[in-house]
Design a protein around this motif. Structure first.
Motif, PDB file in Angstrom:
ATOM      1  N   ASN A 269      86.544  22.947  17.474  1.00  0.00           N
ATOM      2  CA  ASN A 269      85.884  21.242  16.689  1.00  0.00           C
ATOM      3  C   ASN A 269      85.726  21.798  15.216  1.00  0.00           C
ATOM      4  OD1 ASN A 269      84.410  19.217  16.088  1.00  0.00           O
ATOM      5  ND2 ASN A 269      82.616  19.819  16.998  1.00  0.00           N
ATOM      6  N   HIS A 270      86.698  21.301  14.531  1.00  0.00           N
ATOM      7  CA  HIS A 270      86.453  21.646  13.002  1.00  0.00           C
ATOM      8  C   HIS A 270      85.967  22.928  12.506  1.00  0.00           C
ATOM      9  CE1 HIS A 270      87.320  17.557  12.631  1.00  0.00           C
ATOM     10  NE2 HIS A 270      86.317  17.173  13.407  1.00  0.00           N
TER      11      HIS A 270
ATOM     12  N   PHE B 215      84.034  25.145  13.897  1.00  0.00           N
ATOM     13  CA  PHE B 215      82.851  25.574  14.115  1.00  0.00           C
ATOM     14  C   PHE B 215      82.899  26.642  15.112  1.00  0.00           C
ATOM     15  CE2 PHE B 215      79.158  25.586  17.177  1.00  0.00           C
ATOM     16  CZ  PHE B 215      78.039  25.760  16.131  1.00  0.00           C
TER      17      PHE B 215
ATOM     18  N   GLU C 145      65.305  18.323  19.099  1.00  0.00           N
ATOM     19  CA  GLU C 145      66.649  17.644  18.927  1.00  0.00           C
ATOM     20  C   GLU C 145      67.469  18.788  18.421  1.00  0.00           C
ATOM     21  OE1 GLU C 145      69.044  14.223  16.629  1.00  0.00           O
ATOM     22  OE2 GLU C 145      66.938  14.395  16.192  1.00  0.00           O
ATOM     23  N   GLY C 146      68.478  19.457  18.922  1.00  0.00           N
ATOM     24  CA  GLY C 146      69.562  20.411  18.308  1.00  0.00           C
ATOM     25  C   GLY C 146      68.843  21.783  18.635  1.00  0.00           C
TER      26      GLY C 146
ATOM     27  N   VAL D  86      71.893  22.716  14.520  1.00  0.00           N
ATOM     28  CA  VAL D  86      73.276  22.203  15.278  1.00  0.00           C
ATOM     29  C   VAL D  86      72.809  21.069  16.128  1.00  0.00           C
ATOM     30  CG1 VAL D  86      75.030  23.018  16.827  1.00  0.00           C
ATOM     31  CG2 VAL D  86      73.974  24.664  15.176  1.00  0.00           C
ATOM     32  N   ILE D  87      73.324  19.866  15.809  1.00  0.00           N
ATOM     33  CA  ILE D  87      73.032  18.697  16.652  1.00  0.00           C
ATOM     34  C   ILE D  87      74.158  18.172  17.348  1.00  0.00           C
ATOM     35  CG2 ILE D  87      71.117  17.894  15.213  1.00  0.00           C
ATOM     36  CD1 ILE D  87      72.833  16.142  13.966  1.00  0.00           C
ATOM     37  N   ASP D  88      75.367  18.434  17.008  1.00  0.00           N
ATOM     38  CA  ASP D  88      76.614  17.966  17.683  1.00  0.00           C
ATOM     39  C   ASP D  88      76.431  18.525  19.085  1.00  0.00           C
ATOM     40  OD1 ASP D  88      79.351  17.705  18.831  1.00  0.00           O
ATOM     41  OD2 ASP D  88      80.022  17.437  16.975  1.00  0.00           O
ATOM     42  N   PRO D  89      76.632  17.662  20.322  1.00  0.00           N
ATOM     43  CA  PRO D  89      76.721  18.227  21.736  1.00  0.00           C
ATOM     44  C   PRO D  89      77.749  19.181  21.987  1.00  0.00           C
ATOM     45  CG  PRO D  89      76.171  15.824  21.393  1.00  0.00           C
ATOM     46  CD  PRO D  89      76.797  16.306  20.088  1.00  0.00           C
ATOM     47  N   SER D  90      78.923  18.736  21.451  1.00  0.00           N
ATOM     48  CA  SER D  90      80.076  19.723  21.857  1.00  0.00           C
ATOM     49  C   SER D  90      79.961  21.168  21.096  1.00  0.00           C
ATOM     50  CB  SER D  90      81.532  18.942  21.188  1.00  0.00           C
ATOM     51  OG  SER D  90      81.574  18.874  19.893  1.00  0.00           O
ATOM     52  N   ASP D  91      79.326  21.050  20.044  1.00  0.00           N
ATOM     53  CA  ASP D  91      78.888  22.280  19.431  1.00  0.00           C
ATOM     54  C   ASP D  91      78.071  23.269  20.170  1.00  0.00           C
ATOM     55  OD1 ASP D  91      80.968  22.023  17.364  1.00  0.00           O
ATOM     56  OD2 ASP D  91      79.439  21.264  15.896  1.00  0.00           O
TER      57      ASP D  91
END
Length: 149
Positions: free
Chosen positions: A53-54, A56, A78-79, A133-138
């Motif tokens: 993912n980019h 990460f 959140e995150g 970090v808030i992206d669920p995939s990360d």
């Protein structure tokens, strides 16, 4: 009559955009506030894990020094924090900079929301932004690949 309809639709659209912009901004301010905790990590890269993912990933550091300040590793609404410290090691969850290698030095300054890199072989310095970090995939990648299970 048609123009009145278009004006009303436009006004509703502007109001919705404004509402979503301001509500998102408030969440960002709250997320950024938890980063001001006097945490300063200095260490040497001992392992690099990169997701798809980019770029990460996770940098595992052997700690040279740490100042935990007011930092308490708690669950956030959140995150998750972009770092974790345990047993004289630290993980930093960031976009992995190109060219970083084992043995390079990393400094994480939570108050500045920055990570500073010193590439030993090339004798070059770089820096990157740090944030919750808030992206669920990360977050899923961190949970699956952390050294601190």
């Amino acid at each position: 009559m048609r123009y009145l309809y278009l004006v009303i639709v436009f006004i509703v659209f502007v109001c919705l955009v404004s509402y979503f912009y301001h509500s998102g901004k408030e969440r960002t301010v709250v997320r950024d506030r938890v980063m001001f905790n006097d945490l300063l990590i200095q260490g040497e890269v001992i392992e690099i894990k990169t997701s798809r993912n980019h770029r990460f990933g996770i940098l595992l550091l052997k700690l040279d020094s740490i100042n935990t300040g007011r930092f308490v590793d708690t669950l956030l609404d959140e995150g998750i924090y972009p770092y974790k410290v345990k047993d004289r090691k630290a993980e930093v969850y960031v976009g992995i900079p190109a060219g970083i290698q084992k043995g390079d030095k990393v400094i994480v300054d939570s108050d500045k929301k920055m990570a500073f890199y010193h590439y030993i072989v090339e004798d070059k310095h770089y820096k990157c932004d740090l944030g919750i970090v808030i992206d669920p995939s990360d977050i899923d990648y961190i949970k699956e690949n952390t050294a601190f299970k």
